[in-house]
Scaffold this active site. Structure first.
Site, mmCIF file in Angstrom:
data_model
loop_
_atom_site.group_PDB
_atom_site.id
_atom_site.type_symbol
_atom_site.label_atom_id
_atom_site.label_comp_id
_atom_site.label_asym_id
_atom_site.label_seq_id
_atom_site.Cartn_x
_atom_site.Cartn_y
_atom_site.Cartn_z
ATOM 1 N N TYR A 53 0.815 -1.229 0.000
ATOM 2 C CA TYR A 53 0.000 0.000 0.000
ATOM 3 C C TYR A 53 0.845 1.275 0.000
ATOM 4 O O TYR A 53 0.302 2.351 0.245
ATOM 5 C CB TYR A 53 -0.884 0.081 1.260
ATOM 6 C CG TYR A 53 -1.602 -1.169 1.664
ATOM 7 C CD1 TYR A 53 -2.558 -1.753 0.835
ATOM 8 C CD2 TYR A 53 -1.371 -1.749 2.904
ATOM 9 C CE1 TYR A 53 -3.241 -2.897 1.237
ATOM 10 C CE2 TYR A 53 -2.046 -2.892 3.309
ATOM 11 C CZ TYR A 53 -2.980 -3.459 2.466
ATOM 12 O OH TYR A 53 -3.650 -4.576 2.875
ATOM 13 N N CYS A 64 14.387 -11.159 -1.469
ATOM 14 C CA CYS A 64 14.902 -11.087 -2.836
ATOM 15 C C CYS A 64 13.973 -10.310 -3.760
ATOM 16 O O CYS A 64 13.513 -10.846 -4.766
ATOM 17 C CB CYS A 64 15.122 -12.497 -3.359
ATOM 18 S SG CYS A 64 16.229 -13.417 -2.303
HETATM 19 N N1 LLP Z 1 -14.911 -5.491 10.069
HETATM 20 C C1 LLP Z 1 -14.755 -6.027 8.855
HETATM 21 C C2 LLP Z 1 -15.859 -6.779 8.261
HETATM 22 C C3 LLP Z 1 -13.532 -5.879 8.174
HETATM 23 O O1 LLP Z 1 -13.394 -6.412 6.976
HETATM 24 C C4 LLP Z 1 -12.476 -5.168 8.780
HETATM 25 C C5 LLP Z 1 -11.192 -5.008 8.105
HETATM 26 C C6 LLP Z 1 -12.685 -4.637 10.063
HETATM 27 C C7 LLP Z 1 -13.928 -4.801 10.672
HETATM 28 C C8 LLP Z 1 -11.614 -3.879 10.809
HETATM 29 O O2 LLP Z 1 -11.230 -2.724 10.167
HETATM 30 P P1 LLP Z 1 -10.153 -1.755 10.841
HETATM 31 O O3 LLP Z 1 -10.786 -1.145 12.057
HETATM 32 O O4 LLP Z 1 -8.960 -2.561 11.184
HETATM 33 O O5 LLP Z 1 -9.874 -0.751 9.795
HETATM 34 N N2 LLP Z 1 -4.659 -5.129 5.443
HETATM 35 C C9 LLP Z 1 -5.119 -3.754 5.384
HETATM 36 C C10 LLP Z 1 -6.432 -3.568 6.112
HETATM 37 C C11 LLP Z 1 -7.538 -4.470 5.640
HETATM 38 C C12 LLP Z 1 -8.815 -4.313 6.435
HETATM 39 C C13 LLP Z 1 -9.708 -5.486 6.231
HETATM 40 N N3 LLP Z 1 -10.951 -5.435 6.929
HETATM 41 C C14 LLP Z 1 -4.002 -2.856 5.920
HETATM 42 O O6 LLP Z 1 -2.972 -3.366 6.313
HETATM 43 O O7 LLP Z 1 -4.147 -1.644 5.941
#
Ligand code: LLP
Length: 451
Positions: free
Chosen positions: A354, A381
């Site tokens: 990202y 790598c």
């Molecule tokens: N609820 C649902 C249905 C979700 O899909 C997610 C996150 C959350 C709650 C929690 O969202 P948060 O509060 O953490 O924003 N890998 C990405 C983030 C992907 C988020 C996926 N869903 C990153 O590293 O920024």
């Protein structure tokens, strides 16, 4: 993939650790030029445990959970906080969430298995996922989970079949894509119309599917869910989504005579990764969303439902840091200065994926100003393997311990064994004590599943 060209005119910011403010975990301090978290010297901890190492400030996680509960429950008693375990999960984290009285969101059989193994009460587990397999659904239903969040019509049929076969009635939510564009990275927007998640509002599809859910034996529709994305700063996006959802709740009541008594607004609250980031506070989030909910319910003449908020990143993101050791220094005149660390995209894929930004310091020079601009390159790598691009840091030397802040969310959980890299250990620190809550992987672990 290579890195974006460095901006050679960029000047180091000359900030030292404590100037980084909201980026730091709650208990961060500098003692005799060393970074301490939870009363533990990060330089000593790195020596004892080795690097790369994930470290979590336990007090910070607990404070965030308490802050969420206070902010929501004090304004609206009929609310509940669900920790989104995809941000970071292990058994100790699950126990910590339970001890703070929050519920748990799992997004598949694996997270569910960890939650159950840690003794988390099944009735407080919410099961998500856009393609839960029949086996995962059966595991969840037979465990007696609180809610399954239906993501499609096909899934409805599966849940109905499994629940009838097991002789139970499963409480469900429908996940709706409210068609709201959140202001964040394309890959982590989820509420917009072109999304693989949930029931679309287009052409009244979601609304019409309510009839199918009501008619299906073995399922009991109690709520609606939406999640518009992640790392969101602009709170108006949440308010817009809530408005759309309440209107749907009103139409469901009118057409089907069904009172929707629970509404899960998802997670998505952003955190500060750099000193320039200006996220909203948890209090502001509660103020805006509860205001939107109550106002919208009044406008549409519906009884306000139970409000569930499902944060992940804003619970663990700032609490977690990653420690690395500097192994190689390479200055390419007129190009950039590389500081190579003993980890990288295997423990933090977010920069490569990202272009995420971070702040970093040298833990053994934590009281000194950051006088250099460097790229923290990983050991993998790939040219695109970096954790920090053109960031300020103290003058680096071989053997220094680098601390990258705000790696508590989606780093461990998205980690890999790329290049045969064993995953780092996870350590919780609190009141001067450090305890390993997930041990470092060994070379044997890398082969454990091979037959
Ligand atoms: N609820 C649902 C249905 C979700 O899909 C997610 C996150 C959350 C709650 C929690 O969202 P948060 O509060 O953490 O924003 N890998 C990405 C983030 C992907 C988020 C996926 N869903 C990153 O590293 O920024």
């Amino acid at each position: 993939m290579s890195l974006p060209a460095a901006d050679l005119s960029k000047q180091a910011d000359h900030l030292s650790t404590m100037d980084l403010g909201v980026v730091l975990p709650a208990t961060a301090e500098v003692r005799e030029n060393h970074l301490f978290i939870g009363g533990v010297d990060m330089v000593e901890l790195a020596r004892e445990q080795g690097t790369a190492l994930y470290v979590y400030d336990e007090a910070d996680i607990r404070e965030r959970l308490q802050e969420y509960r206070r902010a929501f429950e004090s304004r609206y008693a009929n609310s509940e906080i669900i920790y989104a375990s995809k941000a970071f999960i292990n058994k100790e984290m699950v126990r910590l969430v339970a001890s703070e009285g929050a519920s748990l969101d799992v997004s598949g059989g694996g997270e569910l298995a960890i939650a159950l193994a840690a003794g988390f009460p099944a009735e407080r587990i919410y099961v998500h996922g856009n393609n839960k397999t029949p086996q995962e659904l059966e595991e969840a239903i037979s465990a007696g989970v609180g809610r399954i969040v239906l993501d499609s019509r096909l899934e409805l049929a599966r849940v109905s079949e499994i629940a009838q076969r097991l002789g139970v009635v499963q409480d469900v939510y429908m996940r709706i894509t409210p068609g709201v564009e959140a202001d964040t990275h394309e890959y982590i927007k989820t509420g917009c119309e072109d999304s693989k998640f949930g029931f679309t509002m287009r052409e009244d599809f979601a609304f019409n599917c309510v009839e199918d859910v009501l008619a299906a034996p073995g399922v009991n529709l109690v709520g609606l869910h939406c999640h518009i994305g992640s790392q969101i700063f602009a709170l108006h996006s949440f308010a817009e989504a809530i408005d759309v959802m309440v209107e749907l709740i009103a139409r469901i009541k009118e057409r089907y005579g069904l009172e929707i008594t629970e509404f899960d607004m998802g997670g998505g609250m952003g955190i500060a990764y750099t000193v320039e980031d200006m996220p909203s506070t948890i209090d502001q989030l509660a103020e805006v969303t509860i205001g939107a909910l109550l106002g919208s319910c009044e406008n549409h003449g519906v009884t306000p439902p139970r409000l569930l908020c499902e944060p992940g990143r804003s619970i663990v993101g700032t609490a977690g840091v990653t420690l690395y050791t500097v192994g190689i220094l390479k200055t390419l005149p007129g190009i950039r200065k590389y500081v190579a660390i003993d980890g990288g995209m295997s423990d933090n894929i977010r920069t490569a994926l990202y272009h995420a930004n971070y702040e970093a310091v040298i833990a053994n020079k934590a009281g000194e100003p950051r006088t250099e601009i460097v790229t923290l390159a990983g050991k993998h790598c790939e040219s695109g393997d970096a954790v920090l691009l053109d960031g300020s840091i103290q003058t680096p030397e071989l053997g220094d311990i680098v601390c990258v802040f705000d790696t508590g969310a989606y780093c461990r959980s998205m980690s890999s064994n790329y290049n045969g890299q064993p995953r780092p250990a996870v350590v919780f620190v609190r009141d001067g004590q450090a305890r390993v809550v997930t041990r470092r992987e060994s070379y044997e672990d890398l082969m454990m599943c091979d037959v």
